[in-house]
Design a protein around this motif. Sequence first.
Motif, PDB file in Angstrom:
ATOM      1  N   THR A 112      28.697  82.484   5.079  1.00 34.65           N
ATOM      2  CA  THR A 112      28.227  82.246   3.726  1.00 34.65           C
ATOM      3  C   THR A 112      28.981  81.064   3.125  1.00 34.65           C
ATOM      4  O   THR A 112      30.125  80.794   3.490  1.00 34.65           O
ATOM      5  N   GLU A 113      28.329  80.376   2.197  1.00 38.53           N
ATOM      6  CA  GLU A 113      28.959  79.234   1.534  1.00 38.53           C
ATOM      7  C   GLU A 113      30.132  79.699   0.675  1.00 38.53           C
ATOM      8  O   GLU A 113      31.152  79.016   0.569  1.00 38.53           O
ATOM      9  N   ALA A 114      29.976  80.886   0.074  1.00 38.57           N
ATOM     10  CA  ALA A 114      31.046  81.418  -0.769  1.00 38.57           C
ATOM     11  C   ALA A 114      32.303  81.689   0.051  1.00 38.57           C
ATOM     12  O   ALA A 114      33.428  81.404  -0.392  1.00 38.57           O
ATOM     13  N   LYS A 115      32.124  82.232   1.245  1.00 43.47           N
ATOM     14  CA  LYS A 115      33.268  82.524   2.113  1.00 43.47           C
ATOM     15  C   LYS A 115      33.926  81.215   2.557  1.00 43.47           C
ATOM     16  O   LYS A 115      35.167  81.115   2.581  1.00 43.47           O
TER      17      LYS A 115
ATOM     18  N   ILE B  38      37.813  80.012   1.816  1.00 45.58           N
ATOM     19  CA  ILE B  38      38.744  79.587   2.866  1.00 45.58           C
ATOM     20  C   ILE B  38      39.336  78.225   2.521  1.00 45.58           C
ATOM     21  O   ILE B  38      40.553  78.020   2.637  1.00 45.58           O
ATOM     22  N   VAL B  39      38.488  77.304   2.094  1.00 46.47           N
ATOM     23  CA  VAL B  39      38.958  75.956   1.749  1.00 46.47           C
ATOM     24  C   VAL B  39      39.945  76.013   0.589  1.00 46.47           C
ATOM     25  O   VAL B  39      40.969  75.313   0.584  1.00 46.47           O
TER      26      VAL B  39
ATOM     27  N   ALA C 277      44.592  82.532   7.484  1.00 45.37           N
ATOM     28  CA  ALA C 277      43.767  83.720   7.687  1.00 45.37           C
ATOM     29  C   ALA C 277      44.353  84.924   6.958  1.00 45.37           C
ATOM     30  O   ALA C 277      43.628  85.715   6.348  1.00 45.37           O
ATOM     31  N   ALA C 278      45.679  85.039   7.003  1.00 48.28           N
ATOM     32  CA  ALA C 278      46.346  86.171   6.341  1.00 48.28           C
ATOM     33  C   ALA C 278      46.116  86.119   4.836  1.00 48.28           C
ATOM     34  O   ALA C 278      45.856  87.144   4.197  1.00 48.28           O
ATOM     35  N   ARG C 279      46.187  84.930   4.270  1.00 49.56           N
ATOM     36  CA  ARG C 279      46.002  84.808   2.817  1.00 49.56           C
ATOM     37  C   ARG C 279      44.546  84.980   2.410  1.00 49.56           C
ATOM     38  O   ARG C 279      44.252  85.464   1.318  1.00 49.56           O
ATOM     39  N   VAL C 280      43.658  84.578   3.288  1.00 41.47           N
ATOM     40  CA  VAL C 280      42.230  84.767   3.007  1.00 41.47           C
ATOM     41  C   VAL C 280      41.877  86.247   3.066  1.00 41.47           C
ATOM     42  O   VAL C 280      40.989  86.726   2.357  1.00 41.47           O
TER      43      VAL C 280
END
Length: 207
Positions: free
Chosen positions: A5-8, A12-13, A34-37
């Motif tokens: 998804t664009e939101a995901k 991440i960005v 990844a951990a913070r996401v």
Amino acid sequence: MRVKTEAKRDAIVQVAAEVFRELGFEGASMVEIAARVGGSRATLYGYFSSKEELFVAVTHGTAKVHFAPIFEALGQESDDDLEQVLQRFGEKILAVVCSQEAIQARRAVIAESGRSDIGRLFYEGGPKKGLTELAGFLELQMQKGRLRKADPQVAARHLTALLDSETVMPALIGIDGPLSRKDLREATRRALQTFLGGYAPEGRKAK
């Protein structure tokens, strides 16, 4: 199969931008991001194939916010006094590319470019697009007789190189500290004197 998804991707960005600011390119890792996401590395790699690709997405996202209005204004001012239009354009562009964040990002790209394709990704998604837009503006000025006929892509490269010569290049190697608005204004003025002198129509000055 997980659906992208664009939101995901945007989330991440955004998180990656924070990690890169805190730890720098070398210190940051996909594990930390990844951990913070709040997901797995597999999810992260589903959106971005490498840390380099993610870093470029971060820099392009930040740049787009600043550059889009500048190029939009440039296109709307195509009939105004050419020197004044390019003066405003140059000052605004330099204010962005000479910021500490932009200089740090460019240093990271240069440092890693010999080991990966980060340089190509950075150029094609950012500077190349800017050069194309600037070339389009300069080509229009050539058609109007305000600049001599030449390859607009080369002219765009010449103009950006002149703008960078007193500002970006010294900043990259730490010669000059933060530049004031006056510094950027004067550097832009000198760059335009050279550019407009070299690209003036035969027999008269560019307007």
